[in-house]
Design an enzyme around this catalytic site. Structure first.
Site, PDB file in Angstrom:
ATOM      1  N   HIS A 238     -14.034 -28.434 -26.801  1.00 33.20           N
ATOM      2  CA  HIS A 238     -13.629 -29.108 -25.705  1.00 33.20           C
ATOM      3  C   HIS A 238     -13.385 -30.683 -25.804  1.00 33.20           C
ATOM      4  CE1 HIS A 238     -15.199 -25.881 -23.283  1.00 33.20           C
ATOM      5  NE2 HIS A 238     -16.401 -26.013 -23.564  1.00 33.20           N
TER       6      HIS A 238
ATOM      7  N   ASP B 221     -12.694 -20.001 -23.993  1.00 33.38           N
ATOM      8  CA  ASP B 221     -13.854 -20.163 -23.399  1.00 33.38           C
ATOM      9  C   ASP B 221     -14.532 -19.228 -22.422  1.00 33.38           C
ATOM     10  OD1 ASP B 221     -16.113 -21.726 -22.848  1.00 33.38           O
ATOM     11  OD2 ASP B 221     -15.289 -23.275 -21.854  1.00 33.38           O
TER      12      ASP B 221
END
Length: 460
Positions: free
Chosen positions: A268, A319
């Site tokens: 991230h 993800d």
């Protein structure tokens, strides 16, 4: 067994070339050269190396389309995620993960980095006789779908900075990092010497692992020369809580505890300071961008271009699987930069595709993948250049800025043909997904029938 494929066009290290013969023997490429097709199997379109999905939570796929209504943020979405996590067991998880990984294969993914923290039974106790039952289920799922897997076994100790574990979080935890390491060592030993499986480690986040326990996880990575991944600065609230508690950002905490380095990946990395970026770049730490998840959860836009300019290596992951399409992840890195800066042209198409291939594989412990060269893993992904999305566009630009997972028509993974004519060897992946998701979300079978009646395992 030796096989030869003739690629109408192929992306090689030196660029795109036509009439490329790729000979493979077993799981490896043995020869790459230009020439006529002869009796080789023909792969029309553009062939690229297999893609690496560097960050996956397989069970999150069950949430697609179920969390879009109403207002909320990451934290409200997380409560729905916990509900799904509470329903899984080794059998249902293997069925769900098999379908998810098959969807990845249809999208051209040949290796997945599974950030795995769903370790134990619903009450937090290990499964009788096998405290790695859930991890083994994921490996079996990847093999069934035709993917290599980096199983990033995750240390998860606390329910938040200074907060105890509660509810579904109990099944994520071994109690402390030392007990996590004991279980992780058993998992690593189970796959020692098996080329298609890499057992790595993960620090879930600064929220879930206190700084004084991070070194245990880093030591596991160093001891086994294994990947070490971690969620970093995904939300502003995470940063604020970390600074308040430790007087340091998450990146700074991880740096102080020896968790950064050339085998590490910060996932991230959405809200970084200039100091954070410098620490990641100078330590050789990868940054895994997950743009479709960041936009789905309204987390923000990470500083990928700035980090790359400082020397950080960029990889890509899907993800939460709001979308499974590494081409969409790749172009989103550029397109997000355009929205944030109001300028175009931040990334070359080749650089974005490299993030989805060679860089991603290396970050997962497979440095001999992601390139069409002799000695590399025999991963060949071929896309149509005559679809309504790609017709008339230049090769790489067509793939990065126009193609979708639906344009993948052939996938060879580790020498095994897992996708042919847009269909997976397991058959109707749409039905596999619908049935597996219904089993863990309680969706009625009529919903599954509606989904598979229109999808029939295809993405077109």
């Amino acid at each position: 067994m030796s096989l030869t494929y003739w690629c109408e066009r192929a992306w090689l290290p030196e660029g795109v070339a036509g009439d490329v013969l790729v000979e493979i023997d077993g799981a490896r490429i043995t020869r790459v050269e230009q020439g006529p097709p002869g009796d080789a199997e023909r792969l029309p379109g553009l062939t690229v190396p297999g893609l690496a999905n560097a960050h996956s939570h397989a069970f999150h796929r069950a949430l697609r389309g179920l969390t879009q209504e109403g207002k909320g943020d990451f934290w409200t979405w997380r409560e729905r995620m916990y509900e799904v996590a509470a329903r899984l067991d080794p059998g249902s998880y293997q069925r769900l993960a098999t379908a998810v990984y098959a969807e990845m294969a249809l999208a051209g993914v040949t290796c997945v980095g599974e950030f795995h923290y769903l370790h134990h039974d619903r009450d937090g106790r290990p499964y009788p006789g096998d405290d790695n039952a859930m991890g083994h289920a994921l490996v079996r799922a990847a093999r069934a779908a035709g993917l290599r897997i980096a199983l990033l076994d995750t240390c998860y100790v606390s329910g938040g900075i200074g907060a105890p574990l509660a509810g579904p979080q109990l099944r994520f935890s071994d109690g402390d990092a030392e007990r996590w390491a004991v279980r992780a060592e058993r998992l690593q030993a189970a796959y020692d010497g098996q080329a298609d499986v890499e057992i790595g480690a993960a620090i879930h986040s600064v929220r879930a692992v206190p700084p004084e326990q991070m070194q245990v996880v880093a030591d596991f990575s160093h001891r086994h020369a294994a990947p070490l991944h971690m969620h970093v600065s995904e939300q502003r609230a995470e940063n604020a809580a970390c600074v308040e508690r430790y007087a340091a950002t998450p990146v700074q905490v991880l740096h102080e505890r020896g968790a950064l380095g050339p085998r590490s990946t910060a996932v991230h990395a959405t809200h970084l300071t200039d100091v954070d970026i410098e620490l990641l770049a100078q330590s050789g730490t990868y940054i895994c961008m997950c743009p479709t998840t960041e936009r789905d959860l309204a987390d923000g836009i990470g500083p990928a271009r700035t980090a790359a300019d400082r020397g950080a290596r960029i990889t890509l992951g899907s993800d939460s699987h709001a979308v499974i399409d590494l081409f969409e992840e790749a172009r989103a890195v550029e397109l997000n930069e355009r929205l944030a800066s109001e300028r175009r042209g931040h990334w070359r198409a080749a650089d974005l595709l490299r993030a989805a291939t060679a860089e991603g594989h290396t970050s997962l412990g497979f440095p001999d993948a992601g390139l069409l060269v002799p000695g590399a893993w025999a991963d060949l992904v071929t896309l149509r250049l005559d679809s309504v999305r790609t017709a008339g566009a230049p090769d790489l630009e067509a793939v990065v800025y126009a193609a979708t997972a639906a344009d993948v028509h052939s996938v060879v993974s580790g020498g095994r043909r897992v996708v042919a004519d847009g269909r997976h060897v397991l058959g109707d992946v749409g039905r596999l997904l619908a049935e597996a998701i219904a089993a863990v979300t309680g969706a009625p079978e009529t919903v599954a029938e509606t989904v598979t009646g229109t999808a029939r395992g295809e993405r077109r």
